[in-house]
Enzyme design. Sequence first.
Site, short mmCIF file in Angstrom:
data_model
loop_
_atom_site.label_atom_id
_atom_site.label_comp_id
_atom_site.label_asym_id
_atom_site.label_seq_id
_atom_site.Cartn_x
_atom_site.Cartn_y
_atom_site.Cartn_z
N GLU A 1 42.40 -4.56 -30.18
CA GLU A 1 42.57 -5.84 -29.49
C GLU A 1 41.54 -5.90 -28.38
O GLU A 1 40.79 -4.95 -28.17
CB GLU A 1 44.00 -5.97 -28.94
N ARG B 1 59.84 -10.61 -24.12
CA ARG B 1 58.91 -9.46 -24.09
C ARG B 1 59.09 -8.65 -22.81
O ARG B 1 59.03 -7.42 -22.83
CB ARG B 1 57.47 -9.95 -24.23
N ARG C 1 58.20 9.89 -3.29
CA ARG C 1 57.35 10.14 -4.45
C ARG C 1 57.75 11.41 -5.20
O ARG C 1 57.67 12.51 -4.66
CB ARG C 1 55.87 10.24 -4.03
N LEU D 1 49.38 -4.90 -28.03
CA LEU D 1 50.38 -5.73 -27.38
C LEU D 1 50.71 -6.91 -28.29
O LEU D 1 49.80 -7.54 -28.84
CB LEU D 1 49.84 -6.27 -26.05
N TYR E 1 54.87 -6.28 -16.51
CA TYR E 1 54.56 -7.61 -15.99
C TYR E 1 54.47 -8.62 -17.11
O TYR E 1 54.44 -8.25 -18.30
CB TYR E 1 53.25 -7.57 -15.19
N LYS F 1 54.04 -3.87 -22.07
CA LYS F 1 53.13 -4.59 -21.17
C LYS F 1 53.23 -3.97 -19.77
O LYS F 1 53.81 -4.53 -18.84
CB LYS F 1 53.48 -6.09 -21.16
N HIS G 1 58.14 12.51 -9.71
CA HIS G 1 57.98 11.90 -11.02
C HIS G 1 59.26 11.40 -11.69
O HIS G 1 59.27 10.31 -12.24
CB HIS G 1 57.25 12.87 -11.97
#
Length: 287
Positions: free
Chosen positions: A180, A52, A100, A205, A33, A147, A102
């Site tokens: 961070e 990014r 579903r 990040l 995101y 991210k 993996h």
Amino acid sequence: MSRIAYVNGRYMRHDLAHVHVEDRGYQFSDGVYEVAAVYGGRVIDEEPHLDRLERSLRELRMDLPIPRNALKLVTREVLRRNRVRDGMVYLQVTRGAATRDHPFPEDAEGAVVLTARPVQWPETAAADRGAEVVSIPDGRWGRCDVKSVSLLPNVLAKQDAREQGAYEAWFIDPQGRVTEGSSTNAWIVDDAGRVVTRDLESNILGGITRQTVLRLAREAGIGVDERPFTLTEAQAAPEAFLTSTTSFVRAIVRIDGQPVGTGEPGPVTLRLRDLYLSYCRGGRTNR
Ligand code: PMP
């Protein structure tokens, strides 16, 4: 006026917008995101945010499901439909819906969601009384440069901070160094007036605000060091602050209950905060 979200090619009423129950973002955190600030109708640092995003996607071995230019048009349209001139835009891309299992599905199409909402951004340095942070061991995975929507440790850390009356939690690595914040980058000012923030080699990040503030500091002749610093060093530093898209540059006045410097926002922090605010107002871009 009702809010509007963009979901996989459609503009939908926000309260009715939904993705599939087997979206891999929902089941596996298999997605990434971005959050960008909108200031006076402009998306701040849009290109670096999209860079990014594309980098995060590459690390997940995904492509951007719609071309970058189309994504920018969708962003404009979401902002227009939600009448956001000052606010934020949230953009999420997941590997999409599939039975579903993996491994990556053969046929899933990436899912793209955009939302926007108005925010009243801090206008003056006087409005900033400074924030408190508390420290917490960093138990996150080794790819914090991505991210990813997998934010559980960050959510728990932020909740811990809020329950202690603090604004932010600082993650501490096994060597006692600050990595961070749960949703911000961490900075101190040293005795010589240089700003210090952890380098990008050590599992943090790469904040877009961090990148812009580093550049603004260099341009203003403020010395910068990208290196790790310990919690002890931060507590003894004359100033500390945090940066993020939604916090801008914000002074830290207490760490684990101990005052930083005078216990008031310091001059270097306030100068950087002003520089960053004028950057946002002035429309200069990173490209
Ligand atoms: N670190 C973490 C863990 C974050 O979630 C964020 C906010 N996305 C930041 C740093 C600051 O990044 P940015 O300046 O791009 O908002």
